[in-house]
Design a protein around this motif. Sequence first.
Motif, short mmCIF file in Angstrom:
data_model
loop_
_atom_site.label_atom_id
_atom_site.label_comp_id
_atom_site.label_asym_id
_atom_site.label_seq_id
_atom_site.Cartn_x
_atom_site.Cartn_y
_atom_site.Cartn_z
N ALA A 71 0.83 -1.20 0.00
CA ALA A 71 0.00 0.00 0.00
C ALA A 71 0.86 1.25 0.00
N SER A 72 0.42 2.24 -0.75
CA SER A 72 1.11 3.51 -0.77
C SER A 72 0.55 4.41 0.33
N SER A 73 1.42 5.10 1.01
CA SER A 73 0.96 6.03 2.03
C SER A 73 0.62 7.36 1.37
N GLY A 74 0.01 8.25 2.15
CA GLY A 74 -0.23 9.57 1.63
C GLY A 74 -1.58 9.76 0.97
N GLY A 75 -2.54 8.86 1.16
CA GLY A 75 -3.86 9.01 0.58
C GLY A 75 -4.92 8.58 1.56
N ALA A 76 -6.13 9.18 1.43
CA ALA A 76 -7.19 8.85 2.37
C ALA A 76 -7.55 7.38 2.33
N VAL A 77 -7.53 6.77 1.15
CA VAL A 77 -7.94 5.36 1.05
C VAL A 77 -6.92 4.42 1.70
N PRO A 78 -5.64 4.43 1.29
CA PRO A 78 -4.70 3.51 1.95
C PRO A 78 -4.47 3.80 3.42
N GLU A 79 -4.45 5.08 3.79
CA GLU A 79 -4.26 5.40 5.20
C GLU A 79 -5.48 5.00 6.02
N GLY A 80 -6.67 5.23 5.46
CA GLY A 80 -7.88 4.82 6.16
C GLY A 80 -7.98 3.32 6.28
N PHE A 81 -7.57 2.61 5.23
CA PHE A 81 -7.57 1.15 5.25
C PHE A 81 -6.66 0.62 6.34
N SER A 82 -5.46 1.17 6.40
CA SER A 82 -4.49 0.74 7.41
C SER A 82 -5.01 1.02 8.81
N ALA A 83 -5.65 2.19 8.99
CA ALA A 83 -6.19 2.54 10.31
C ALA A 83 -7.32 1.60 10.71
N LEU A 84 -8.13 1.15 9.73
CA LEU A 84 -9.19 0.21 10.04
C LEU A 84 -8.64 -1.10 10.60
N LEU A 85 -7.52 -1.55 10.06
CA LEU A 85 -6.90 -2.78 10.57
C LEU A 85 -6.50 -2.62 12.03
N ALA A 86 -5.93 -1.45 12.33
CA ALA A 86 -5.51 -1.19 13.72
C ALA A 86 -6.73 -1.09 14.63
N ASP A 87 -7.80 -0.47 14.14
CA ASP A 87 -9.02 -0.35 14.93
C ASP A 87 -9.60 -1.73 15.23
N ALA A 88 -9.63 -2.59 14.20
CA ALA A 88 -10.17 -3.94 14.38
C ALA A 88 -9.34 -4.70 15.42
N ALA A 89 -8.02 -4.57 15.32
CA ALA A 89 -7.15 -5.27 16.27
C ALA A 89 -7.36 -4.75 17.68
N ALA A 90 -7.60 -3.44 17.80
CA ALA A 90 -7.75 -2.83 19.12
C ALA A 90 -8.98 -3.33 19.86
N VAL A 91 -9.99 -3.78 19.12
CA VAL A 91 -11.20 -4.29 19.77
C VAL A 91 -11.29 -5.81 19.67
N GLY A 92 -10.14 -6.46 19.39
CA GLY A 92 -10.07 -7.91 19.39
C GLY A 92 -10.66 -8.58 18.17
N LEU A 93 -10.74 -7.86 17.03
CA LEU A 93 -11.33 -8.44 15.83
C LEU A 93 -10.33 -8.54 14.68
N SER A 94 -9.05 -8.64 15.01
CA SER A 94 -8.04 -8.72 13.95
C SER A 94 -8.21 -9.97 13.10
N SER A 95 -8.76 -11.03 13.67
CA SER A 95 -8.95 -12.27 12.89
C SER A 95 -10.26 -12.27 12.11
N SER A 96 -11.13 -11.29 12.39
CA SER A 96 -12.41 -11.20 11.66
C SER A 96 -12.73 -9.74 11.36
N PRO A 97 -11.87 -9.08 10.57
CA PRO A 97 -12.08 -7.65 10.29
C PRO A 97 -13.36 -7.38 9.51
N GLY A 98 -13.83 -8.37 8.74
CA GLY A 98 -15.09 -8.17 8.03
C GLY A 98 -16.24 -7.92 8.98
N ASN A 99 -16.22 -8.60 10.11
CA ASN A 99 -17.24 -8.39 11.14
C ASN A 99 -17.17 -6.95 11.66
N PHE A 100 -15.95 -6.47 11.84
CA PHE A 100 -15.74 -5.09 12.30
C PHE A 100 -16.27 -4.09 11.28
#
Length: 273
Positions: free
Chosen positions: A235-264
Motif C-alpha cells: 500500500a502507498s501512504s499519503g492518501g485517504a484510502v490507503p491510510e484509512g484502510f491501514s487505520a481500520l486494521l488497527a481499529d479492528a485489532a484494538a477491539v479484538g477483531l483482527s482475525s475477523s475484520p469483516g465483522n468489524f
Amino acid sequence: MARDDPQIIPPDLLLRAYRAGIFPMADSRDDPEVYWVEPRQRAILPLDGFHVSHSLARTLRRGRFGVTCNRAFDAVIDACAAPRADAPDSWISRRIRESYRELHALGHAHSIEVWQVEEGAGGVRAERLVGGLYGVGFGAVFCGESMFSRASDASKVALCWLVAAMRRGGARLLDCQFTTPHLTSLGAVEIPQSQYLGLLQEAQRTGLAPRYRVGASSTTGASSPGSGAVSMAGASSGGAVPEGFSALLADAAAVGLSSSPGNFIAQSLTHTS
C-alpha cells in the motif's frame, strides 16, 4: 508499453483533469487515442448514504473473503479490462492501463482486492483474486474507475471496504462517474455535473474531514490475508484510502477483531449508514 513511453497520459495532466471533473476513456482495448469525458449527469455515492443489505452484512461477518489494499493493482486493472459476456471489448485501453499504472506508482491510484482461499492438490491452500476495484485518489476525493467480480458479492465487499476506508481516512467525496443498477442498490445517486463540480471544489477546498474513529486505536497495522483477514501489502501512504484502510486494521485489532475484520467493517457500516 513501458511506463516512460511518451504515449502514456502524463500523470500531472491526468490529475488536473480529475480535479476539474473530467476523465479519459477509449473506444476499445487497442485504441491508441483517448477522449475526455464530462458527463451531464454524474453518479456519486454519498459516504453517509451507503446501503449495506442484511445479506451483504452477513457476507462480511462470515469472513468468506480476504481483502487487501494496493497489493495487486496491475491484476485488478487487468481483470477490469478483461472481456466479459456482456462486454467483449473494454474502454480500458493499453494506453489507459499504463497511464494508471504510472499514477499508482506515484501513489495517486489505488486498488482494493478481494481474495478467496481455496484448497488445491495435496491440501495446499492458495488465494484467488475474485473481485476488486481501482480508482484515483487526491485529497478528500476518490474517483472510482472500474470494478470486477468473479464470485458472488465480491465487488460489493470491495466497495464496503472502500467506503469504510474513506470514512476512516476523512475523505468527503466518492465519484462513481456513471450510475448502474448495482451501484444504485448500494446508495449511489445521480446528480447534474454542475452540482458535482460544486461538491468536487468544496472537497478540495476543505480537505480531509476529522478522522472518523470506528475503534479505539489510531495507529496503523496489518495482518496476513486469509479467510476474512486483511493486509496492507504494497500500500502507498499519503492518501485517504490507503491510510484509512491501514487505520481500520488497527481499529479492528484494538477491539479484538483482527482475525475477523469483516465483522468489524459490517458493524461500522451498519451502525452509521
